[in-house]
Write a protein that holds these residues in place. Sequence first.
Motif, mmCIF file in Angstrom:
data_model
loop_
_atom_site.group_PDB
_atom_site.id
_atom_site.type_symbol
_atom_site.label_atom_id
_atom_site.label_comp_id
_atom_site.label_asym_id
_atom_site.label_seq_id
_atom_site.Cartn_x
_atom_site.Cartn_y
_atom_site.Cartn_z
ATOM 1 N N LYS A 5 3.606 5.315 -6.239
ATOM 2 C CA LYS A 5 3.619 5.380 -7.478
ATOM 3 C C LYS A 5 2.421 6.276 -8.018
ATOM 4 O O LYS A 5 2.610 7.087 -8.922
ATOM 5 C CB LYS A 5 3.339 3.855 -7.996
ATOM 6 N N GLU B 240 0.785 -1.218 -0.026
ATOM 7 C CA GLU B 240 -0.049 -0.059 0.051
ATOM 8 C C GLU B 240 0.808 1.161 -0.094
ATOM 9 O O GLU B 240 0.507 2.349 -0.568
ATOM 10 C CB GLU B 240 -1.097 0.069 1.301
ATOM 11 N N ALA C 234 2.155 1.538 -3.588
ATOM 12 C CA ALA C 234 0.977 2.017 -4.415
ATOM 13 C C ALA C 234 0.731 3.592 -4.288
ATOM 14 O O ALA C 234 0.622 4.262 -5.403
ATOM 15 C CB ALA C 234 -0.117 1.335 -4.069
#
Length: 446
Positions: A118, A112, A115
């Motif tokens: 990103k 998480e 993510a």
Amino acid sequence: MGIGEQFRQQLAAKALQRQIDRAGRQEDQRKTASLSGAPRSTGGLKPELARFETLPAYQQMLAMQEMRNRLDIESPFFRVHDGQAGDTTVIEGRSYINFASYNYLGSSGAAEVNAAAKAAIDRYGTSASASRMVAGERPVQRELEQALASCYGVDDALALVSGHATNVTVIGYLFGPNDLIVHDALAHNSIVQGAQLSGAKRLSFPHNDWAALDELLSRVRGEYQRVLIAIEGLYSMDGDYPELERFIEIKRRHGAFLMVDEAHSLGVLGATGRGIAEHAGIDSREVDIWMGTMSKTLGGCGGYIAGSQPLIDLLRHFAPGFLYSVGLSPALAAASLASLQRMLAGPERVARLRERGRYFLKQAQAAGLDTGHSAGYAVIPVITGSSLKAAQWSNALFEAGINAQPIFYPAVEEKAARLRFFICSTHTVEQIDATIAVLARLNGRS
């Protein structure tokens, strides 16, 4: 190794240690003269002094390298790691049990957190590109600051690009020549550097000795306009922590500011990882300046200050390390925000970290190892008593598939040279047992 060879190594080590000490004293004298404004030599032009290799610190480094070469000790520093670092790491294709990472709750590399970083790159790019004052802000930077302020229960927070630079610029900016900065004798280099930059009078008190601090301020407080007391929530060399309530009482009585560096205590102390205030059951607003880093529990990079609105407003507009520096990368801000949210949503990770740390401490002590004053919260030293032994033990561990870094003189006193183990919530009991078994053999026990 025979007794004769051991004696030869000891003699060589002592002779080279004298070289290192001499070079270190020359460097200290050079810095002291610079800070005090002592007159420089007027003996004419000396071109050789315009070369970096003539600096005493460089000579000290060469002496340390010579010591390693003579004693045939491989340098344990600057090894190249491949992949993310947590309870394990990969070096030159081999996997090692890793105790040289601050990834206390395993957030760096968590799905998480990756993510979130990103997504921030896709939206904002990899850099804020300029100072936040001149180039504007990104929502994720303010979201991180608001989340930090909420975590501490204070008005606001400010995120900067470097933990070390945060202490230097904040202390250096807030205090001046009419002020006094008193800090723990084991305070981080960044606190000392900030005090030196400020131009304030700087004094230290014995480690965690609140009574000595009280006595010191009783003698000298009246000589200064403002006073800052700087301590840490968890000390990164020794793994112990202060009696926060005592320092709060002292700062009140002497009319001082109290700053707590939570670089190693956020995510480690307290039932939900909120740090030493939660651990001690104290209202965070009793501390004037909360400082921390995002490179450890928060899985990113940078530093922060949390506190009252006047403090944060002042720093946001005038602290040089914020005003004249590029803003925190949106990707790093997103990673740290996701890590903070992960910490608060998963107190079981904090509990597991505490269990693993206490287990390591208990097993190390049972094996007859000197763990100093460590309380078993994430940071545990194994004191070897000499830089030579610390290097040898570190390399022996490395050969056994365990990565743990030594701490040498002059970072600590020679008699306090050590290996330092950083425990993560992701370490297993089996990894700890394997490590203690190797340490016990090195210590002459089986």
